[in-house]
Write a protein that holds these residues in place. Structure first.
Motif, PDB file in Angstrom:
ATOM      1  N   GLY A  99       0.818  -1.206   0.000  1.00 13.74           N
ATOM      2  CA  GLY A  99       0.000   0.000   0.000  1.00 13.74           C
ATOM      3  C   GLY A  99       0.852   1.257   0.000  1.00 13.74           C
ATOM      4  O   GLY A  99       2.087   1.209  -0.050  1.00 13.74           O
ATOM      5  N   LEU A 100       0.185   2.395   0.057  1.00 12.73           N
ATOM      6  CA  LEU A 100       0.854   3.684  -0.003  1.00 12.73           C
ATOM      7  C   LEU A 100       1.145   4.218   1.393  1.00 12.73           C
ATOM      8  O   LEU A 100       0.342   4.048   2.312  1.00 12.73           O
ATOM      9  CB  LEU A 100      -0.019   4.693  -0.756  1.00 12.73           C
ATOM     10  N   THR A 101       2.274   4.865   1.539  1.00 14.72           N
ATOM     11  CA  THR A 101       2.610   5.532   2.791  1.00 14.72           C
ATOM     12  C   THR A 101       1.770   6.802   2.922  1.00 14.72           C
ATOM     13  O   THR A 101       1.179   7.265   1.939  1.00 14.72           O
ATOM     14  CB  THR A 101       4.095   5.914   2.814  1.00 14.72           C
ATOM     15  N   PRO A 102       1.693   7.392   4.113  1.00 20.06           N
ATOM     16  CA  PRO A 102       0.965   8.664   4.236  1.00 20.06           C
ATOM     17  C   PRO A 102       1.477   9.730   3.267  1.00 20.06           C
ATOM     18  O   PRO A 102       0.682  10.474   2.680  1.00 20.06           O
ATOM     19  CB  PRO A 102       1.216   9.062   5.699  1.00 20.06           C
ATOM     20  N   GLU A 103       2.795   9.800   3.070  1.00 22.79           N
ATOM     21  CA  GLU A 103       3.325  10.774   2.112  1.00 22.79           C
ATOM     22  C   GLU A 103       2.914  10.408   0.697  1.00 22.79           C
ATOM     23  O   GLU A 103       2.564  11.280  -0.111  1.00 22.79           O
ATOM     24  CB  GLU A 103       4.853  10.847   2.195  1.00 22.79           C
TER      25      GLU A 103
END
Length: 394
Positions: A309-313
């Motif tokens: 998945g994607l990091t917060p950034e």
């Protein structure tokens, strides 16, 4: 029991209650819980500072007297550390001076004990609406900054594309002379032909990049989106995504979309390569194409992988031009998909898959990209079996 008006984006409404009267704090939190407010209780200034440092909230309900502490001084300290904090000060000893002191300390509102629950709910409703307006303003500012970045990237792409086009024209012309001058059985003939075709492909890519830079609108062609998606998936299964499992869910009937097939192919290619890179080339990707209703008929293409998945950034900056997490990435793939969607009157967003329903497994995670494009099929109201596109949270 009074009800707070629904939050525009269904954000959970959280409140920190700071009061040394434990019975009052507990009873108030229980009543507000029934009204849809998630309350956290602390009973001192130190507790409030510590709680906000660990778990920030947007709204605080603060008693003006906390044992030997002055609530107005505490409000000023809280606001100094958290400038966007919205504070309601409450007191059983109301006076003009205390109200003025509260407002000078940065309080948004002022309540006199005892108060009716309706009065508190209305005050909190105003606070949460203000918090939502601030979030909307910040989101709009980010989107405006993103548009400025896209414009700058477009200008850069236009300049680079023009130079590359000129160089490719020279390379292509020379390769054509070499290729045409070689005998059909010459050992160098296949290499010259491959180089010539590669130059033509590169010229086509440059033309697409220039189209992105100029913001050209979609042509009048109508494509069967299901056929295009199926062809791209089949091609990548044999090549770049050979070690991956691609799960296709395509409609049986044609899904007709007025779009440039090359742009759609490029969009899906980018998404699948991103999924391949995220999963190390050994993951599982679900590709689902369906017809949804968003005030009219739309084709929805979803690509969900089972990677980390994607990091917060990454979630925050995924659509920024030139932003990339790959060592050799360009940071233009996703912004080009977004611009293509906007030019076609559609929408593109990317986020995390979360619970894993799209992957058919419990707890599966990964990235989820959703591309909506207007499709043909009439403007009649949707039938009960048609996915109306509800529940989107990206």
């Amino acid at each position: 029991m009074p009800n707070l008006s629904a939050a525009p984006d269904s954000t959970v409404r959280r409140l920190l209650i700071v009061d040394d009267d434990v019975d009052f704090a507990v009873s108030t939190s229980r009543a507000l819980g029934l009204a849809g407010v998630d309350c956290t209780l602390v009973h001192s200034g130190a507790g409030a500072l510590d709680q906000l440092a660990r778990d920030p909230v947007e709204v605080v309900l603060l008693d003006i007297r906390l044992g030997g502490e002055d609530g107005t001084d505490l409000a000023a300290r809280l606001r100094a550390r958290h400038p966007d904090l919205i504070v309601i000060i409450m007191t059983a000893y109301a006076s003009v001076d205390s109200a003025v002191a509260a407002l000078k300390a940065g309080a948004y509102d002022y309540l006199r004990k005892p108060f009716f629950l309706d009065e508190l709910v209305q005050a909190l409703d105003r606070c949460f609406q203000l918090a939502q307006l601030r979030r909307d303003k910040a989101r709009a500012e980010r989107q405006l900054a993103l548009l400025h970045q896209i414009e700058a990237a477009s200008q850069l792409a236009a300049g680079l594309s023009h130079d590359f086009k000129n160089m490719l024209a020279v390379i292509g012309a020379n390769l054509m002379v070499i290729d045409d001058g070689l005998h059909a059985h010459d050992v160098l003939k296949p290499y010259a032909t491959d180089a010539r075709e590669a130059a033509l492909t590169a010229a086509d890519l440059v033309a697409r990049l220039m189209g992105f830079a100029r913001g050209e609108g979609p042509p009048g062609a109508v494509i069967d989106l299901g056929a295009v998606v199926g062809n791209v998936a089949a091609m990548l299964t044999r090549t770049l995504c050979q070690g991956m499992a691609l799960d296709l869910d395509l409609p049986a009937a044609p899904l007709l979309v007025p779009a440039d097939p090359r742009q759609v192919e490029t969009a899906l290619l980018n998404l699948l390569i991103n999924a391949r890179d995220a999963t190390g080339g050994r993951g599982r990707v679900a590709i689902r194409l369906s017809r949804v209703w968003r005030g009219g008929p739309y084709a929805r293409l979803e690509v969900v992988d089972d990677g980390p998945g994607l990091t917060p950034e990454g979630l925050e900056r995924a659509l920024e031009p030139l932003f990339t997490t790959k060592p050799e990435g360009t940071g233009l793939g996703l912004p080009m998909i977004q611009q293509m969607a906007l030019r076609h009157g559609g929408r593109f967003r990317i986020g995390n898959a979360g619970g894993g329903d799209a992957m058919g497994g419990d707890g599966a995670r990964g990235a989820r990209a959703v591309l909506d494009l207007p499709c043909l099929g009439g403007d009649e109201a949707p039938d009960p079996g048609l996915d109306q596109g509800s529940g989107e949270n990206m």
